[in-house]
Write a protein that holds these residues in place. Structure first.
Motif, PDB file in Angstrom:
ATOM      1  N   GLN A  99      37.583  43.580 -47.986  1.00 39.36           N
ATOM      2  CA  GLN A  99      38.790  42.755 -48.039  1.00 39.36           C
ATOM      3  C   GLN A  99      39.966  43.655 -47.693  1.00 39.36           C
ATOM      4  OE1 GLN A  99      39.473  40.353 -51.559  1.00 39.36           O
ATOM      5  NE2 GLN A  99      37.357  40.654 -52.200  1.00 39.36           N
ATOM      6  N   SER A 100      40.859  43.184 -46.839  1.00 36.86           N
ATOM      7  CA  SER A 100      42.033  43.975 -46.469  1.00 36.86           C
ATOM      8  C   SER A 100      43.299  43.244 -46.890  1.00 36.86           C
ATOM      9  CB  SER A 100      42.066  44.215 -44.959  1.00 36.86           C
ATOM     10  OG  SER A 100      40.976  45.015 -44.581  1.00 36.86           O
ATOM     11  N   HIS A 101      44.260  43.995 -47.385  1.00 39.54           N
ATOM     12  CA  HIS A 101      45.530  43.445 -47.845  1.00 39.54           C
ATOM     13  C   HIS A 101      46.642  44.399 -47.442  1.00 39.54           C
ATOM     14  CE1 HIS A 101      43.282  40.671 -50.460  1.00 39.54           C
ATOM     15  NE2 HIS A 101      42.490  41.707 -50.688  1.00 39.54           N
ATOM     16  N   THR A 102      47.812  43.863 -47.147  1.00 35.43           N
ATOM     17  CA  THR A 102      48.985  44.674 -46.849  1.00 35.43           C
ATOM     18  C   THR A 102      49.944  44.556 -48.025  1.00 35.43           C
ATOM     19  OG1 THR A 102      48.718  44.215 -44.502  1.00 35.43           O
ATOM     20  CG2 THR A 102      50.846  45.075 -45.196  1.00 35.43           C
ATOM     21  N   ILE A 103      50.441  45.708 -48.495  1.00 35.78           N
ATOM     22  CA  ILE A 103      51.346  45.724 -49.644  1.00 35.78           C
ATOM     23  C   ILE A 103      52.559  46.596 -49.334  1.00 35.78           C
ATOM     24  CG2 ILE A 103      49.517  45.337 -51.346  1.00 35.78           C
ATOM     25  CD1 ILE A 103      49.662  48.366 -51.974  1.00 35.78           C
ATOM     26  N   ASP A 104      53.595  46.443 -50.149  1.00 39.39           N
ATOM     27  CA  ASP A 104      54.779  47.291 -50.071  1.00 39.39           C
ATOM     28  C   ASP A 104      54.743  48.216 -51.284  1.00 39.39           C
ATOM     29  OD1 ASP A 104      57.225  48.489 -49.767  1.00 39.39           O
ATOM     30  OD2 ASP A 104      58.401  46.680 -50.147  1.00 39.39           O
ATOM     31  N   SER A 105      54.611  49.503 -51.052  1.00 40.61           N
ATOM     32  CA  SER A 105      54.425  50.450 -52.150  1.00 40.61           C
ATOM     33  C   SER A 105      55.694  50.697 -52.963  1.00 40.61           C
ATOM     34  CB  SER A 105      53.893  51.773 -51.616  1.00 40.61           C
ATOM     35  OG  SER A 105      54.840  52.379 -50.768  1.00 40.61           O
ATOM     36  N   SER A 106      56.827  50.131 -52.578  1.00 36.95           N
ATOM     37  CA  SER A 106      58.051  50.349 -53.345  1.00 36.95           C
ATOM     38  C   SER A 106      58.086  49.500 -54.618  1.00 36.95           C
ATOM     39  CB  SER A 106      59.279  50.052 -52.497  1.00 36.95           C
ATOM     40  OG  SER A 106      59.293  48.695 -52.122  1.00 36.95           O
ATOM     41  N   GLU A 107      57.215  48.500 -54.721  1.00 34.53           N
ATOM     42  CA  GLU A 107      57.163  47.665 -55.924  1.00 34.53           C
ATOM     43  C   GLU A 107      56.347  48.372 -57.001  1.00 34.53           C
ATOM     44  OE1 GLU A 107      55.745  43.738 -55.031  1.00 34.53           O
ATOM     45  OE2 GLU A 107      56.724  43.774 -53.078  1.00 34.53           O
ATOM     46  N   ASN A 108      56.656  48.076 -58.257  1.00 31.70           N
ATOM     47  CA  ASN A 108      55.880  48.619 -59.368  1.00 31.70           C
ATOM     48  C   ASN A 108      54.746  47.673 -59.714  1.00 31.70           C
ATOM     49  OD1 ASN A 108      57.502  50.860 -59.661  1.00 31.70           O
ATOM     50  ND2 ASN A 108      58.847  49.856 -61.129  1.00 31.70           N
ATOM     51  N   ASP A 109      53.607  48.195 -60.086  1.00 29.48           N
ATOM     52  CA  ASP A 109      52.433  47.415 -60.483  1.00 29.48           C
ATOM     53  C   ASP A 109      52.142  46.293 -59.486  1.00 29.48           C
ATOM     54  OD1 ASP A 109      52.044  48.988 -62.718  1.00 29.48           O
ATOM     55  OD2 ASP A 109      53.270  47.711 -63.997  1.00 29.48           O
ATOM     56  N   ILE A 110      51.737  46.677 -58.301  1.00 30.72           N
ATOM     57  CA  ILE A 110      51.427  45.735 -57.229  1.00 30.72           C
ATOM     58  C   ILE A 110      50.093  45.078 -57.562  1.00 30.72           C
ATOM     59  CG2 ILE A 110      51.013  45.486 -54.761  1.00 30.72           C
ATOM     60  CD1 ILE A 110      52.500  48.367 -54.677  1.00 30.72           C
ATOM     61  N   GLU A 111      50.086  43.750 -57.621  1.00 24.98           N
ATOM     62  CA  GLU A 111      48.884  43.016 -57.979  1.00 24.98           C
ATOM     63  C   GLU A 111      48.313  42.328 -56.744  1.00 24.98           C
ATOM     64  OE1 GLU A 111      47.715  39.488 -61.076  1.00 24.98           O
ATOM     65  OE2 GLU A 111      49.285  40.902 -61.632  1.00 24.98           O
ATOM     66  N   ILE A 112      47.025  42.577 -56.482  1.00 26.64           N
ATOM     67  CA  ILE A 112      46.335  41.995 -55.329  1.00 26.64           C
ATOM     68  C   ILE A 112      45.171  41.164 -55.855  1.00 26.64           C
ATOM     69  CG2 ILE A 112      45.060  42.456 -53.218  1.00 26.64           C
ATOM     70  CD1 ILE A 112      46.386  45.237 -53.193  1.00 26.64           C
ATOM     71  N   TYR A 113      45.165  39.865 -55.566  1.00 29.40           N
ATOM     72  CA  TYR A 113      44.065  39.013 -55.998  1.00 29.40           C
ATOM     73  C   TYR A 113      42.849  39.276 -55.114  1.00 29.40           C
ATOM     74  CZ  TYR A 113      41.170  35.066 -57.141  1.00 29.40           C
ATOM     75  OH  TYR A 113      40.105  34.293 -57.519  1.00 29.40           O
ATOM     76  N   VAL A 114      41.725  39.660 -55.732  1.00 26.50           N
ATOM     77  CA  VAL A 114      40.488  39.920 -54.992  1.00 26.50           C
ATOM     78  C   VAL A 114      39.326  39.083 -55.513  1.00 26.50           C
ATOM     79  CG1 VAL A 114      41.090  42.256 -54.259  1.00 26.50           C
ATOM     80  CG2 VAL A 114      39.942  41.918 -56.452  1.00 26.50           C
ATOM     81  N   GLY A 115      39.521  38.350 -56.598  1.00 28.12           N
ATOM     82  CA  GLY A 115      38.444  37.545 -57.161  1.00 28.12           C
ATOM     83  C   GLY A 115      37.457  38.408 -57.929  1.00 28.12           C
TER      84      GLY A 115
END
Length: 139
Positions: A99-115
């Motif tokens: 699974q691939s996701h793009t995030i912005d690392s400047s946010e704190n506690d980045i949550e990615i739904y992966v199931g």
């Protein structure tokens, strides 16, 4: 007057005990439906930066720390210092499904739904050219 106070204290104690017993019985009731299952919580891992010392000189250790954990539905990632846009790839080690996701690392506690996932590898490539990887496992 004293017998009346004693009676009130006894009644108050009995009422308190019956309330506590009723709460305990409700908590232990086997007929009560439990919709929530205990989620799989994998240990917090600190993702390792891949070694890429091109100039062969000794360098100071990086102060960057990337922490990651799985809470049963989502992966939570936290960077000490932002590194721009990041590509996060989570690969289930049993099925090989990525699974691939793009995030912005400047946010704190980045949550990615992966199931629901099993033991998985996680790789992060940052905009600044750094790569981090680790294994999410329950051990």
């Amino acid at each position: 007057m004293k017998p009346l106070i004693k009676q009130l204290v006894i009644i108050l104690l009995l009422f308190t005990c019956s309330t506590v017993l009723a709460e305990e019985q409700r908590a232990n009731d086997p007929k009560k439906e439990t919709k929530t299952q205990s989620p799989k919580v994998f240990n917090v891992i600190i993702l390792e930066k891949s070694s890429g010392n091109k100039n062969k000189r000794p360098a100071a250790p990086s102060r960057q720390m990337v922490q990651c954990y799985y809470d049963g539905e989502s992966i939570v990632i936290d960077f000490n210092f932002p590194e721009g846009e990041c590509l996060v790839t989570v690969t289930d080690l049993y099925t090989g499904y990525p699974q691939s996701h793009t995030i912005d690392s400047s946010e704190n506690d980045i949550e990615i739904y992966v199931g629901d996932i099993n033991e998985s590898s996680i790789e992060i490539s940052t905009e600044y050219g750094h790569n981090y990887s680790g294994i999410l496992s329950a051990e």
